[in-house]
Design a protein around this motif. Structure first.
Motif, PDB file in Angstrom:
ATOM      1  N   ILE A  97      39.623  57.676  55.359  1.00  0.00           N
ATOM      2  CA  ILE A  97      40.089  57.492  53.974  1.00  0.00           C
ATOM      3  C   ILE A  97      40.470  58.847  53.368  1.00  0.00           C
ATOM      4  O   ILE A  97      41.515  58.978  52.719  1.00  0.00           O
ATOM      5  N   PRO A 136      39.826  49.177  62.359  1.00  0.00           N
ATOM      6  CA  PRO A 136      39.686  48.359  61.144  1.00  0.00           C
ATOM      7  C   PRO A 136      40.159  49.066  59.874  1.00  0.00           C
ATOM      8  O   PRO A 136      40.858  48.469  59.054  1.00  0.00           O
ATOM      9  N   ILE A 137      39.824  50.344  59.746  1.00  0.00           N
ATOM     10  CA  ILE A 137      40.246  51.063  58.533  1.00  0.00           C
ATOM     11  C   ILE A 137      41.768  51.270  58.545  1.00  0.00           C
ATOM     12  O   ILE A 137      42.424  51.236  57.500  1.00  0.00           O
ATOM     13  N   LEU A 139      43.899  49.143  59.812  1.00  0.00           N
ATOM     14  CA  LEU A 139      44.463  47.842  59.418  1.00  0.00           C
ATOM     15  C   LEU A 139      44.387  47.661  57.902  1.00  0.00           C
ATOM     16  O   LEU A 139      45.310  47.140  57.281  1.00  0.00           O
ATOM     17  N   LEU A 140      43.293  48.131  57.314  1.00  0.00           N
ATOM     18  CA  LEU A 140      43.147  48.013  55.861  1.00  0.00           C
ATOM     19  C   LEU A 140      44.182  48.886  55.154  1.00  0.00           C
ATOM     20  O   LEU A 140      44.838  48.447  54.206  1.00  0.00           O
ATOM     21  N   GLU A 143      47.639  47.472  55.512  1.00  0.00           N
ATOM     22  CA  GLU A 143      47.782  46.271  54.673  1.00  0.00           C
ATOM     23  C   GLU A 143      47.976  46.687  53.212  1.00  0.00           C
ATOM     24  O   GLU A 143      48.806  46.133  52.498  1.00  0.00           O
TER      25      GLU A 143
ATOM     26  N   PRO B  59      40.589  41.216  52.909  1.00  0.00           N
ATOM     27  CA  PRO B  59      41.511  41.751  53.926  1.00  0.00           C
ATOM     28  C   PRO B  59      41.022  41.362  55.321  1.00  0.00           C
ATOM     29  O   PRO B  59      39.812  41.267  55.558  1.00  0.00           O
ATOM     30  N   ALA B  61      40.925  43.097  57.826  1.00  0.00           N
ATOM     31  CA  ALA B  61      40.138  44.194  58.405  1.00  0.00           C
ATOM     32  C   ALA B  61      38.641  43.997  58.162  1.00  0.00           C
ATOM     33  O   ALA B  61      37.821  44.590  58.850  1.00  0.00           O
ATOM     34  N   MET B  64      37.614  39.999  60.203  1.00  0.00           N
ATOM     35  CA  MET B  64      37.668  39.880  61.670  1.00  0.00           C
ATOM     36  C   MET B  64      36.354  40.354  62.298  1.00  0.00           C
ATOM     37  O   MET B  64      35.600  41.115  61.682  1.00  0.00           O
ATOM     38  N   GLU B  66      33.744  42.402  64.169  1.00  0.00           N
ATOM     39  CA  GLU B  66      33.543  43.848  64.232  1.00  0.00           C
ATOM     40  C   GLU B  66      34.425  44.609  63.242  1.00  0.00           C
ATOM     41  O   GLU B  66      34.802  45.760  63.477  1.00  0.00           O
ATOM     42  N   GLY B  67      34.763  43.935  62.127  1.00  0.00           N
ATOM     43  CA  GLY B  67      35.587  44.579  61.105  1.00  0.00           C
ATOM     44  C   GLY B  67      34.756  45.494  60.217  1.00  0.00           C
ATOM     45  O   GLY B  67      33.599  45.775  60.493  1.00  0.00           O
ATOM     46  N   LEU B  68      35.383  45.939  59.118  1.00  0.00           N
ATOM     47  CA  LEU B  68      34.692  46.853  58.200  1.00  0.00           C
ATOM     48  C   LEU B  68      33.475  46.178  57.581  1.00  0.00           C
ATOM     49  O   LEU B  68      33.529  44.996  57.234  1.00  0.00           O
ATOM     50  N   ARG B  84      46.343  37.928  45.473  1.00  0.00           N
ATOM     51  CA  ARG B  84      46.014  37.219  46.720  1.00  0.00           C
ATOM     52  C   ARG B  84      45.646  35.766  46.414  1.00  0.00           C
ATOM     53  O   ARG B  84      46.018  34.860  47.158  1.00  0.00           O
TER      54      ARG B  84
END
Lengths: 452, 161
Positions: A97, A136-137, A139-140, A143, B59, B61, B64, B66-68, B84
């Motif tokens: 971030i 994952p971060i 993808l965030l 997005e 989101p 992320a 899913m 094992e996501g955040l 959304r």
């Protein structure tokens, strides 16, 4: 029917070399076939093959245990424990971030900064863990910025494999080579670090040319990203401090320890013990047990058992003299010329690593190359061959989606996120780029080791 | 004691092709949190409600595997989440429903039903074992009512004896 005496002579001949070699080679080929086709779990098939070798008497248990490289096993377990504890602090998301904010959400720069931190993390941790934490971060962020994640995921795959190439601990092939040959952390940084760095910089330009310059986002989306509070991603600052201190000590241990006869496995395992201690010493006895059990459960035991099975298998094949024979064949093929051998190893390992798991390949190559040393001028003379193997095996992993575990992990994440990466689409771009990186490595190996 | 006796059969349901906006108004109107999603053959497809809808607003992320684990660092996301929701309202129930639903069969013991509700929350759909046809729901209230009735019966029997 053969006369009794002739029959004994035939059996003696088989017992002397061929019989055991055929069994060992047959088991190794079957194991490789299962690993390549992914019909059976790789750890299960490697262990099964190893047990069959012992049960059929190709090697005995003592020799099998001797074959297991515990330096590699300790290094893997130690680093896995450290990362398992460190990742609970949220430090990886924090850095991602912060990096995204440092480029003010500019997508073109984001396509450089995210792969860059991935490369750095991959050099210090294992690639799979790195992508597990960064994807994952990513993808965030994509997005949030309304960008296609594909270029970023593609770049993450390449950067994790290139970053991993740079150090002893970055990629399993390097761990295997380093441990078998007795190479230090700094040996890798000095020898394959520069070419990894150069390759990464060149690829940043390539990624920018292909995707970066066309990436567009709105100022509003960037403004949203700038409001992210990176500090909030950190979940446990005291643990973060302990993890950073341990990591720094481990890195120092890798650099200094080698000169004092302390192997990397001991350093990593000591770091793991220290961090486990720092993480739990203040807890009640029963909480300590739960905490330690939870951490140890997250160690990738499948990988550990896969390595152990593989070591025994390779030891079995090596014991039969088969690998020495193949090594001699390689010497004949290259007419004993070191440069030709380096090129053959670099290119063949890269092509093989692009399509199959590079770990069994490297594990098999090591004893074969060790057997080549006496005929090629000794251990010191064949050093360029080890660097060629490291570069070929690590960078070759970029060639396809199945070339490295990190690639498979990124593809799996993308699928979960509804952003499936097509095998063919990836390979169409990745394979030529991988060849390009091997070409850079070839020039590097030629200039550095054979230039004068 | 099987779940069958505690099953509520008079249940409001929604169709998978219904717009989320309509389904949302329907669950508000009927004052329930969740409704089974049923196809034309009366087979259970999933559960629609506020919780699956909320999940669809997050989101990918995060949702899913094992996501955040945290989103606390995203500041000022309110307008984004509202947008959304607006988008989600245009989707169909099938798009946002919870598909991996825990179910019980009529013959499942009530103890097992209660254990599942404690672990996964209430209500739990009751389906026919062979066909997967929707029969009703097992809820905390329906289970309690069933147990209260049984208690009353036991007390009545004791008084008679």
């Amino acid at each position: 029917m053969l006369p009794a005496e002739t029959g004994h002579q035939t059996l003696d001949l088989i017992d002397g070399f061929g019989y055991q070699a055929i069994i060992a080679a047959g088991i190794l080929i079957v194991v490789y076939a299962f690993i390549i086709t992914e019909r059976l779990n790789q750890a299960v098939i490697a262990l099964t093959g190893a047990c069959i070798l012992i049960l059929t008497g190709v090697i005995n248990q003592e020799l099998a245990v001797e074959g297991i490289d515990f330096n590699t096993i300790f290094l893997l377990i130690g680093m896995m424990v450290i990362v398992t504890i460190a990742k609970r602090t949220g430090v990886f998301q924090f850095v991602a971030i912060l990096s995204a904010k440092s480029v003010r959400g500019n997508p073109r720069l984001l396509l450089i900064i995210l792969p860059l931190i991935t490369a750095v993390f991959s050099a210090l941790l294992d690639n799979v863990t790195t992508v597990l934490l960064i994807v994952p971060i990513t993808l965030l962020l994509t997005e949030q910025l309304k960008l296609s994640p594909y270029p970023f995921l593609f770049a993450l795959i390449f950067s994790s494999n290139i970053g991993g190439t740079a150090t002893l601990i970055g990629d399993p092939p390097n761990i295997l080579i380093g441990s078998a040959v007795g190479l230090s952390f700094t040996d890798f940084v000095y020898n394959v670090g520069p070419v990894s760095f150069i390759t990464m910089i060149i690829l940043f330009g390539v990624f920018d040319l292909i995707w970066g310059r066309n990436l567009k986002t709105s100022l509003k989306a960037r403004a949203h990203l700038l409001r992210y509070n990176a500090r909030e991603a950190l979940t446990d600052i005291p643990l973060l401090i302990k993890s950073m201190i341990t990591m720094a000590l481990v890195l120092a241990g890798f650099v200094i320890g080698h000169h004092h006869g302390i192997e990397a496995g001991t350093v990593a395992l000591s770091g793991a013990a220290l961090l486990l201690l720092l993480d739990t010493y203040y807890q009640k006895s029963e909480d300590q047990t739960k905490s330690v059990q939870k951490t140890l459960e997250e160690v990738e035991w499948e990988t550990i058992f896969f390595f152990m099975g593989l070591f025994i298998l390779v030891k079995g094949v090596e014991h039969t003299g088969l690998l020495q024979m193949l090594g001699e064949e390689l010497i004949n093929l290259t007419n004993g010329d070191l440069f030709t051998a380096a090129m053959v190893i670099l290119w063949s390992s890269s092509i093989v690593s692009a399509v199959v798991n590079n770990i069994p390949f490297v594990a098999t190559m090591i004893p074969m190359m060790e057997a080549m040393a006496p005929d090629m001028g000794g251990e010191q003379a064949i050093m360029p061959l080890w660097w060629a193997l490291s570069l070929g095996a690590c960078l070759g992993g970029n060639g396809s989606l199945v070339g490295a575990s990190a690639n498979v992990m990124v593809a799996s994440f993308a699928e979960r996120a509804g952003q499936r990466i097509s095998f063919v689409k990836f390979m169409m771009m990745a394979f030529p780029l991988m060849i390009f990186t091997i070409f850079i490595s070839m020039i590097y190996v030629w200039l550095v080791y054979f230039g004068s | 004691m099987p779940c069958e006796t505690a099953t509520l059969t008079d249940v409001y349901t929604v169709k998978p092709n219904m717009k989320v906006e309509e389904a949302l108004a329907y669950i508000h109107e009927k004052n329930v949190r969740t409704m089974p999603v049923i196809d034309v053959d009366n087979r259970l497809l999933g559960m629609f409600g506020l919780a699956p809808l909320m999940k669809s607003l997050l989101p990918v992320a995060v949702t899913m595997e094992e996501g955040l684990q945290k989103l606390g660092f995203v500041v000022g996301a309110g307008p984004g989440i509202a947008k959304r929701l607006k988008k989600a309202k245009d989707k169909t129930v099938a798009d946002v429903m919870q598909q991996d639903v825990i179910v019980v069969y009529p013959a499942t013991s009530l103890w097992e039903g209660i254990r599942l509700m404690v672990k996964y929350g209430s209500p739990i759909p009751v389906v026919e074992e062979e066909s997967g046809k929707f029969l009703g729901i097992l809820s905390e209230q329906s289970a309690m009512t069933d147990l209260e009735n049984m208690l009353a019966e036991l007390e009545a029997e004791e008084q008679l004896s």
